[in-house]
Design a protein around this motif. Structure first.
Motif, PDB file in Angstrom:
ATOM      1  N   LEU A  35       0.824  -1.079   0.195  1.00  0.00           N
ATOM      2  CA  LEU A  35       0.071  -0.185  -0.081  1.00  0.00           C
ATOM      3  C   LEU A  35       0.945   1.223  -0.109  1.00  0.00           C
ATOM      4  O   LEU A  35       1.769   1.591   1.063  1.00  0.00           O
ATOM      5  CB  LEU A  35      -0.916   0.027   1.352  1.00  0.00           C
ATOM      6  CG  LEU A  35      -1.709  -1.310   1.471  1.00  0.00           C
ATOM      7  CD1 LEU A  35      -2.394  -0.968   2.958  1.00  0.00           C
ATOM      8  CD2 LEU A  35      -2.747  -1.437   0.484  1.00  0.00           C
ATOM      9  N   TRP A  78       0.210   4.398   0.509  1.00  0.00           N
ATOM     10  CA  TRP A  78       0.020   5.265   1.401  1.00  0.00           C
ATOM     11  C   TRP A  78       0.185   4.934   2.735  1.00  0.00           C
ATOM     12  O   TRP A  78      -0.043   5.612   3.716  1.00  0.00           O
ATOM     13  CB  TRP A  78      -1.500   5.891   1.086  1.00  0.00           C
ATOM     14  CG  TRP A  78      -2.462   4.627   1.300  1.00  0.00           C
ATOM     15  CD1 TRP A  78      -2.962   4.251   2.346  1.00  0.00           C
ATOM     16  CD2 TRP A  78      -2.842   3.720   0.086  1.00  0.00           C
ATOM     17  NE1 TRP A  78      -3.764   3.137   2.091  1.00  0.00           N
ATOM     18  CE2 TRP A  78      -3.686   2.913   0.517  1.00  0.00           C
ATOM     19  CE3 TRP A  78      -2.857   3.881  -1.158  1.00  0.00           C
ATOM     20  CZ2 TRP A  78      -4.490   1.893   0.058  1.00  0.00           C
ATOM     21  CZ3 TRP A  78      -3.347   2.896  -1.891  1.00  0.00           C
ATOM     22  CH2 TRP A  78      -4.305   1.978  -1.382  1.00  0.00           C
ATOM     23  N   ARG A 135       2.588  -0.463   9.033  1.00  0.00           N
ATOM     24  CA  ARG A 135       0.901  -0.719   8.510  1.00  0.00           C
ATOM     25  C   ARG A 135       1.046  -1.804   7.457  1.00  0.00           C
ATOM     26  O   ARG A 135       0.284  -2.761   7.236  1.00  0.00           O
ATOM     27  CB  ARG A 135       0.482   0.547   8.022  1.00  0.00           C
ATOM     28  CG  ARG A 135      -1.115   0.393   7.779  1.00  0.00           C
ATOM     29  CD  ARG A 135      -2.183   1.333   8.045  1.00  0.00           C
ATOM     30  NE  ARG A 135      -3.449   0.791   7.868  1.00  0.00           N
ATOM     31  CZ  ARG A 135      -4.115   1.248   6.785  1.00  0.00           C
ATOM     32  NH1 ARG A 135      -3.723   2.457   6.027  1.00  0.00           N
ATOM     33  NH2 ARG A 135      -5.392   0.895   6.509  1.00  0.00           N
ATOM     34  N   PHE A 143      -0.642  -5.440   7.611  1.00  0.00           N
ATOM     35  CA  PHE A 143      -2.032  -5.300   7.073  1.00  0.00           C
ATOM     36  C   PHE A 143      -2.759  -6.736   6.914  1.00  0.00           C
ATOM     37  O   PHE A 143      -3.910  -6.774   7.059  1.00  0.00           O
ATOM     38  CB  PHE A 143      -1.658  -4.643   5.655  1.00  0.00           C
ATOM     39  CG  PHE A 143      -2.942  -4.286   4.793  1.00  0.00           C
ATOM     40  CD1 PHE A 143      -3.864  -3.255   5.577  1.00  0.00           C
ATOM     41  CD2 PHE A 143      -3.425  -4.790   3.715  1.00  0.00           C
ATOM     42  CE1 PHE A 143      -4.916  -2.823   4.719  1.00  0.00           C
ATOM     43  CE2 PHE A 143      -4.631  -4.509   3.066  1.00  0.00           C
ATOM     44  CZ  PHE A 143      -5.458  -3.600   3.512  1.00  0.00           C
ATOM     45  N   GLU A 168      -4.215  -6.947  10.114  1.00  0.00           N
ATOM     46  CA  GLU A 168      -5.292  -6.065  10.129  1.00  0.00           C
ATOM     47  C   GLU A 168      -6.668  -6.461   9.681  1.00  0.00           C
ATOM     48  O   GLU A 168      -7.817  -6.317  10.195  1.00  0.00           O
ATOM     49  CB  GLU A 168      -4.843  -4.795   9.645  1.00  0.00           C
ATOM     50  CG  GLU A 168      -5.960  -3.471   9.682  1.00  0.00           C
ATOM     51  CD  GLU A 168      -5.141  -2.181   9.076  1.00  0.00           C
ATOM     52  OE1 GLU A 168      -4.121  -2.054   8.735  1.00  0.00           O
ATOM     53  OE2 GLU A 168      -6.388  -1.357   8.691  1.00  0.00           O
ATOM     54  N   LEU A 169      -6.502  -7.293   8.370  1.00  0.00           N
ATOM     55  CA  LEU A 169      -7.536  -7.707   7.421  1.00  0.00           C
ATOM     56  C   LEU A 169      -8.188  -8.875   8.285  1.00  0.00           C
ATOM     57  O   LEU A 169      -9.360  -9.015   8.150  1.00  0.00           O
ATOM     58  CB  LEU A 169      -7.221  -8.031   6.015  1.00  0.00           C
ATOM     59  CG  LEU A 169      -6.778  -6.852   5.425  1.00  0.00           C
ATOM     60  CD1 LEU A 169      -6.522  -7.409   3.945  1.00  0.00           C
ATOM     61  CD2 LEU A 169      -8.269  -5.830   5.295  1.00  0.00           C
ATOM     62  N   ARG A 170      -7.463  -9.486   9.138  1.00  0.00           N
ATOM     63  CA  ARG A 170      -7.890 -10.468   9.945  1.00  0.00           C
ATOM     64  C   ARG A 170      -8.486 -10.214  11.378  1.00  0.00           C
ATOM     65  O   ARG A 170      -9.062 -10.969  12.149  1.00  0.00           O
ATOM     66  CB  ARG A 170      -6.989 -11.492  10.228  1.00  0.00           C
ATOM     67  CG  ARG A 170      -6.733 -12.447   8.834  1.00  0.00           C
ATOM     68  CD  ARG A 170      -5.601 -13.263   8.785  1.00  0.00           C
ATOM     69  NE  ARG A 170      -5.425 -13.713   7.415  1.00  0.00           N
ATOM     70  CZ  ARG A 170      -4.464 -14.621   7.059  1.00  0.00           C
ATOM     71  NH1 ARG A 170      -3.733 -15.208   7.860  1.00  0.00           N
ATOM     72  NH2 ARG A 170      -4.419 -14.875   5.630  1.00  0.00           N
ATOM     73  N   ALA A 216      -9.818  -9.969   2.919  1.00  0.00           N
ATOM     74  CA  ALA A 216     -10.355  -8.697   3.104  1.00  0.00           C
ATOM     75  C   ALA A 216     -11.915  -8.902   2.700  1.00  0.00           C
ATOM     76  O   ALA A 216     -12.157  -9.703   1.885  1.00  0.00           O
ATOM     77  CB  ALA A 216      -9.805  -7.692   2.221  1.00  0.00           C
ATOM     78  N   ASP A 256     -14.036  -3.826   3.969  1.00  0.00           N
ATOM     79  CA  ASP A 256     -12.427  -3.689   4.062  1.00  0.00           C
ATOM     80  C   ASP A 256     -11.892  -3.309   2.844  1.00  0.00           C
ATOM     81  O   ASP A 256     -11.083  -2.326   2.715  1.00  0.00           O
ATOM     82  CB  ASP A 256     -11.567  -4.621   4.817  1.00  0.00           C
ATOM     83  CG  ASP A 256     -11.801  -4.786   6.161  1.00  0.00           C
ATOM     84  OD1 ASP A 256     -12.123  -3.627   6.866  1.00  0.00           O
ATOM     85  OD2 ASP A 256     -11.698  -5.826   6.752  1.00  0.00           O
ATOM     86  N   LYS A 296     -10.306   0.187   2.722  1.00  0.00           N
ATOM     87  CA  LYS A 296      -8.806   0.228   2.864  1.00  0.00           C
ATOM     88  C   LYS A 296      -8.035   0.349   1.987  1.00  0.00           C
ATOM     89  O   LYS A 296      -6.621   0.551   1.942  1.00  0.00           O
ATOM     90  CB  LYS A 296      -8.658  -0.993   3.780  1.00  0.00           C
ATOM     91  CG  LYS A 296      -9.242  -0.704   5.318  1.00  0.00           C
ATOM     92  CD  LYS A 296      -8.727  -1.978   6.293  1.00  0.00           C
ATOM     93  CE  LYS A 296      -9.409  -1.538   7.573  1.00  0.00           C
ATOM     94  NZ  LYS A 296      -9.257  -2.573   8.733  1.00  0.00           N
ATOM     95  N   VAL A 297      -8.610  -0.208   0.793  1.00  0.00           N
ATOM     96  CA  VAL A 297      -7.848  -0.222  -0.331  1.00  0.00           C
ATOM     97  C   VAL A 297      -8.238   0.446  -1.598  1.00  0.00           C
ATOM     98  O   VAL A 297      -7.587   1.607  -1.861  1.00  0.00           O
ATOM     99  CB  VAL A 297      -7.602  -1.531  -0.947  1.00  0.00           C
ATOM    100  CG1 VAL A 297      -6.729  -1.652  -2.299  1.00  0.00           C
ATOM    101  CG2 VAL A 297      -7.111  -2.720  -0.029  1.00  0.00           C
TER     102      VAL A 297
END
Ligand SMILES: Nc1ncnc2c1ncn2[C@@H]1O[C@H](COP(=O)(O)OP(=O)(O)O)[C@@H](O)[C@H]1O
Ligand SMILES: [Mg+2]
Lengths: 268, 250
Positions: free
Chosen positions: A102, A104, A109, A113, A116-118, B157, B161, B165-166
């Motif tokens: 990512l 950004w 992070r 990530f 985070e998604l989990r 995801a 999400d 988030k993406v």
């Protein structure tokens, strides 16, 4: 490692009824008129690194994405840890050829990530991510952004992200193809250390013969038109003799030559 | 801007045009163009008056309402269109028609449907701004690197999400560009709405000043409006530059 006679015999017997982490059974995949994979079957022993080696366009990425659950096969099935694959799952993690970070988000992070998604809580996932950032040698870069990193460092971020979700199968799609040769060799050493220490199954796509022979426990040589497994090779390189000696060892060079001979017809 | 090797401060071209305006006004060529200095005197005289603050308030409410709906409806529609082929084929022709349609012609229809009040003005404002926001968001989502999408899918995801988030962040540079243009169009929308639907806000002031040939008043309000639009657009431009560091490396 020194093994007694009986111990090594025992290990051989075990490898016959080897523990298979991932099993590809009769998988075919067409993209319209393009036959990317045709009735492919292949087993990946647990805790080992298996390379998928072949010229570009022979379906390596396609196979890896089908194992990851990102693509559906037309026929056949994938068994991971005894269960058929129906989609992406927490037992597999993917390392992308173009890193897929990512842009950004900071290194921290990005590495966290997957967690985070989990739905892992922030402090917990950052603790875990910090450990793997450290493991891949990026300590001190937690706050950096991908565009501030070199290609090799970006791929370390991608690797740390895949490691931090603690999947037992790692799928790596030409992870080192976008990094320079020095970094690549360093990566290969790191990868071998990971295979030795992490007790994970690695499925590693490459088009470099030397890299495959150097890193793999098992090489699946894929040939195109129609794409199939041409040959399974187990290099059995004695890694105890040291990096430089391996690259000059006759058995290493023999295997490289043997693979090159199989591929030559298709490259010309 | 550069002049004989010297870098002139930003917006110095405005000074030149201002000077030209002042000269034209002083020459009294036409009542339509009073001297700029006179316009500014008028501006400072009216800016605190109750009539002006009321107009500013009415316009701000309608404008912010219209822009709000243009953004919160436009961005999700753009994202869905960028992600879903079917939705895209259904909606794209309409969006393309409306983005370039003479929307002013629709205002009477809106009045019939939604009445003569604030509601119609807000809808007009939204209609002026939303299409370019949809188109830009869609373009932003369509150019997202495939492997970012595969990455989020492979780590499990949820659609929500992936969306928040993406897709949103990956398309943010284009989204902000769309919002900037949409906001400028919405300024046009709110004034046209106020002129045609119910004579309130700046629209009412324009109407009043123009019909009484109070040209310096007219220009004074126009300058205020321009300054507001310019400030908002510069602010969005600033946000755009803040995300430009990753726009190139997605
Ligand atoms: N999305 C796609 N649509 C159409 N053809 C594809 C697509 N992806 C791959 N292919 C084709 O399938 C074949 C195998 O591709 P791929 O799995 O990417 O090979 P490799 O990774 O070994 O280079 C190639 O001939 C490629 O052109
Ligand atoms: Mg590939």
């Amino acid at each position: 490692m020194v093994m007694s006679q009986t111990e090594s015999a025992f290990a051989d017997a075990q490898s016959l009824e080897q523990d298979i982490a991932v099993s590809v059974q009769g998988v075919s995949k067409n993209y319209g008129a393009v036959e990317a994979l045709k009735n492919m079957s292949l087993d990946f022993p647990r805790g080992q690194l298996t390379s998928l080696l072949g010229p570009s366009g022979c379906g390596k990425t396609t196979l890896l994405k089908i194992i990851a659950g990102l693509l559906k096969s037309d026929t056949g099935k994938i068994i991971v840890n005894g269960k058929p694959v129906t989609g992406p799952g927490p037992n597999r993690a993917f390392v992308f050829q173009d890193f897929a970070l990512l842009p950004w988000a900071s290194v921290m992070r990005n590495v966290a990530f997957g967690l985070e998604l989990r739905g892992v809580a922030k402090s917990e996932r950052e603790d875990k991510a910090a450990k793997y950032i450290n493991d891949v040698g990026l300590a001190g870069f937690e706050g950096a952004y991908p565009h501030e990193l070199s290609g090799g460092m970006r791929q370390r971020v991608g690797l740390a992200r895949a490691l931090s979700v603690d999947a037992n199968v790692l799928l790596l799609d030409e992870p080192f193809s976008a990094v320079d040769e020095q970094t690549r060799r360093k990566f290969q050493e790191d990868l071998l250390a990971l295979v030795a220490n992490e007790n994970k199954t690695f499925i590693f796509v490459t088009h470099s013969i030397e890299e495959a022979v150097y890193c793999s426990d098992q090489i699946a040589l894929l040939l195109p038109r129609p794409s199939r497994v041409h040959e399974i090779i187990r290099p059995n390189i004695n890694r105890a003799i040291g990096v430089e000696s391996i690259r000059r060892a006759p058995e290493y060079l023999d295997i490289v030559d043997q693979i090159w001979a199989s591929l030559r017809a298709y490259v010309e | 801007m550069w002049f004989k090797g010297y870098k002139l401060p930003n917006m110095s071209s405005l000074l030149i045009w201002g000077l030209l305006w002042e000269i034209t006004g002083q020459l009294e060529l036409t009542f339509f163009v009073p001297p700029l200095s006179e316009v500014f005197v008028t501006l400072f005289n009216i800016i605190g008056t109750p009539a002006f603050t009321k107009a500013l308030y009415e316009t701000a409410v309608a404008f912010l309402g219209g822009v709000f709906f243009a953004i919160v409806i436009g961005i999700p529609i753009g994202i869905f269109m960028g992600r879903n082929r079917l939705l895209d084929e259904l909606l794209l022709p309409w969006v393309n028609i409306f983005v370039s349609a003479p929307l002013t012609a629709l205002v009477p229809v809106l009045m019939v449907l939604f009445g003569f009040g604030l509601k119609s003005i807000i809808i007009t404002t939204t209609l002026f701004g939303i299409w370019i926001i949809i188109l830009n968001t869609r373009a932003g989502v369509r150019q997202i690197n495939r492997s970012l999408i595969e990455m989020s899918t492979s780590f499990g995801a949820s659609p929500m999400d992936a969306f928040t988030k993406v897709y949103f962040w990956a398309a943010l540079p284009e989204i902000l560009g769309g919002v900037r243009i949409g906001v400028i169009r919405a300024v046009k929308g709110v004034i046209i709405g106020q002129l045609l639907i119910s004579i309130v806000g700046f629209g009412a002031l324009f109407e009043l000043y123009a019909s009484n040939f109070l040209m310096s008043h007219f220009w004074a309000v126009l300058i205020v409006l321009f300054a507001l639009a310019f400030t908002i657009s510069e602010f969005l431009g600033y946000l755009e530059r803040k995300v430009s560091y990753y726009a190139a490396s997605r």
